[in-house]
Design a protein around this motif. Structure first.
Motif, PDB file in Angstrom:
ATOM      1  N   GLY A   1       0.814  -1.204   0.000  1.00  0.00           N
ATOM      2  CA  GLY A   1       0.000   0.000   0.000  1.00  0.00           C
ATOM      3  C   GLY A   1       0.852   1.260   0.000  1.00  0.00           C
ATOM      4  O   GLY A   1       0.541   2.231  -0.702  1.00  0.00           O
ATOM      5  N   PHE A   2       1.946   1.246   0.771  1.00  0.00           N
ATOM      6  CA  PHE A   2       2.846   2.404   0.792  1.00  0.00           C
ATOM      7  C   PHE A   2       3.613   2.544  -0.513  1.00  0.00           C
ATOM      8  O   PHE A   2       3.911   3.657  -0.955  1.00  0.00           O
ATOM      9  CB  PHE A   2       3.818   2.295   1.970  1.00  0.00           C
TER      10      PHE A   2
ATOM     11  N   GLU B   1       7.752   6.256  -6.502  1.00  0.00           N
ATOM     12  CA  GLU B   1       9.074   6.841  -6.727  1.00  0.00           C
ATOM     13  C   GLU B   1       9.910   6.858  -5.457  1.00  0.00           C
ATOM     14  O   GLU B   1      11.110   6.576  -5.472  1.00  0.00           O
ATOM     15  CB  GLU B   1       8.904   8.267  -7.266  1.00  0.00           C
ATOM     16  N   GLN B   2       9.280   7.161  -4.340  1.00  0.00           N
ATOM     17  CA  GLN B   2      10.010   7.266  -3.079  1.00  0.00           C
ATOM     18  C   GLN B   2      10.088   5.938  -2.333  1.00  0.00           C
ATOM     19  O   GLN B   2      11.122   5.621  -1.731  1.00  0.00           O
ATOM     20  CB  GLN B   2       9.326   8.302  -2.190  1.00  0.00           C
ATOM     21  N   ASN B   3       9.006   5.160  -2.363  1.00  0.00           N
ATOM     22  CA  ASN B   3       8.882   4.007  -1.457  1.00  0.00           C
ATOM     23  C   ASN B   3       9.174   2.651  -2.084  1.00  0.00           C
ATOM     24  O   ASN B   3       9.247   1.657  -1.354  1.00  0.00           O
ATOM     25  CB  ASN B   3       7.461   3.966  -0.875  1.00  0.00           C
TER      26      ASN B   3
ATOM     27  N   GLN C   1       5.904   9.860   6.202  1.00  0.00           N
ATOM     28  CA  GLN C   1       7.026  10.514   5.534  1.00  0.00           C
ATOM     29  C   GLN C   1       8.348   9.813   5.833  1.00  0.00           C
ATOM     30  O   GLN C   1       9.344  10.010   5.125  1.00  0.00           O
ATOM     31  CB  GLN C   1       7.100  11.992   5.938  1.00  0.00           C
ATOM     32  N   ASN C   2       8.362   8.981   6.878  1.00  0.00           N
ATOM     33  CA  ASN C   2       9.579   8.252   7.262  1.00  0.00           C
ATOM     34  C   ASN C   2       9.525   6.780   6.849  1.00  0.00           C
ATOM     35  O   ASN C   2      10.275   5.965   7.392  1.00  0.00           O
ATOM     36  CB  ASN C   2       9.800   8.353   8.773  1.00  0.00           C
ATOM     37  N   PHE C   3       8.663   6.458   5.901  1.00  0.00           N
ATOM     38  CA  PHE C   3       8.509   5.053   5.491  1.00  0.00           C
ATOM     39  C   PHE C   3       9.837   4.444   5.057  1.00  0.00           C
ATOM     40  O   PHE C   3      10.171   3.323   5.449  1.00  0.00           O
ATOM     41  CB  PHE C   3       7.495   4.928   4.354  1.00  0.00           C
ATOM     42  N   VAL C   4      10.588   5.153   4.238  1.00  0.00           N
ATOM     43  CA  VAL C   4      11.833   4.595   3.693  1.00  0.00           C
ATOM     44  C   VAL C   4      12.799   4.242   4.820  1.00  0.00           C
ATOM     45  O   VAL C   4      13.372   3.146   4.849  1.00  0.00           O
ATOM     46  CB  VAL C   4      12.486   5.580   2.700  1.00  0.00           C
TER      47      VAL C   4
END
Length: 215
Positions: free
Chosen positions: A100-101, A107-109, A173-176
């Motif tokens: 889901g994320f 692009e980011q996750n 916003q801190n998923f990565v």
């Protein structure tokens, strides 16, 4: 790592609800399926950025997951089939949340999410593969006697995974960063499970062969 400490605390809290469900002739398998469907709603919610709504579905899924096993034991209906259904749907749910994320921000996750899913595959396979062999050798499971099959301990278990999912929803916003750190912890779990599981099974095989030779 924390499951063996958290579970004894949660079990008494579920008892009143379990008794009520049993009186209403609700089965553990029904709870398993309903809980899974609720948890699966987190996938589209996360994909569209509804973090707190997804958090509610994740928490509800875990409540149902605790209730189904407790109900099965209370109603004396624990079974291998129920345990199989429960763990299979659990792993599908665990995969849905990172996915889901990834959909929310490819692009980011994508890379961190893919890494986390890969390590989830490693922790799941090392866990379930050992459970099969442990059943063959009738290895004791003193910390998890209430489970349908053997639970091999690790640094990252159910409690840690749910804490991670909650953190994802509170700080998306801190998923990565969170996913990468947890993937490293999962990699440690994979190594320790493979090492410990392999040597444990080698010892069991040696004992079994020794017993045959003595006979």
């Amino acid at each position: 790592m924390l499951d063996k400490y958290i579970t004894p605390i949660i079990k008494p809290l579920l008892t009143p609800v379990v008794i009520l469900l049993h009186k209403r002739a609700i089965t553990a398998d029904q709870l398993t399926v309903v809980g899974f469907l609720i948890g699966l709603l987190s996938l589209p919610l996360l994909a569209f950025g509804y973090w707190y709504a997804a958090l509610v579905t994740i928490v509800l899924n875990r409540i149902f997951d605790g209730l189904d096993g407790a109900l099965a034991r209370y109603s004396k209906q624990s079974s291998s089939a129920g345990g199989y259904l429960d763990i299979t749907l659990d792993f599908l749910f665990y995969a849905a949340v990172p996915f889901g994320f990834i959909l929310a921000n490819p692009e980011q996750n994508a890379i961190a999410g893919a890494l986390l899913l890969a390590t989830f595959m490693g922790t799941g396979s090392s866990f379930l593969a050992f459970a099969i062999a442990a059943e063959r050798f009738k290895i004791d499971r003193p910390q998890f006697k209430y489970k349908s099959f053997y639970y091999l301990n690790g640094l990252t278990e159910g409690t840690e995974t749910i804490a991670l999912f909650i953190a994802f929803c509170i700080w998306p916003q801190n998923f990565v960063l969170l996913a990468t750190l947890f993937a490293i912890a999962c990699a440690i779990t994979i190594f320790t499970r493979i090492y410990g599981g392999y040597h444990t099974l080698k010892q069991q095989e040696a004992k079994a062969n020794g017993a045959l030779n003595d006979a």
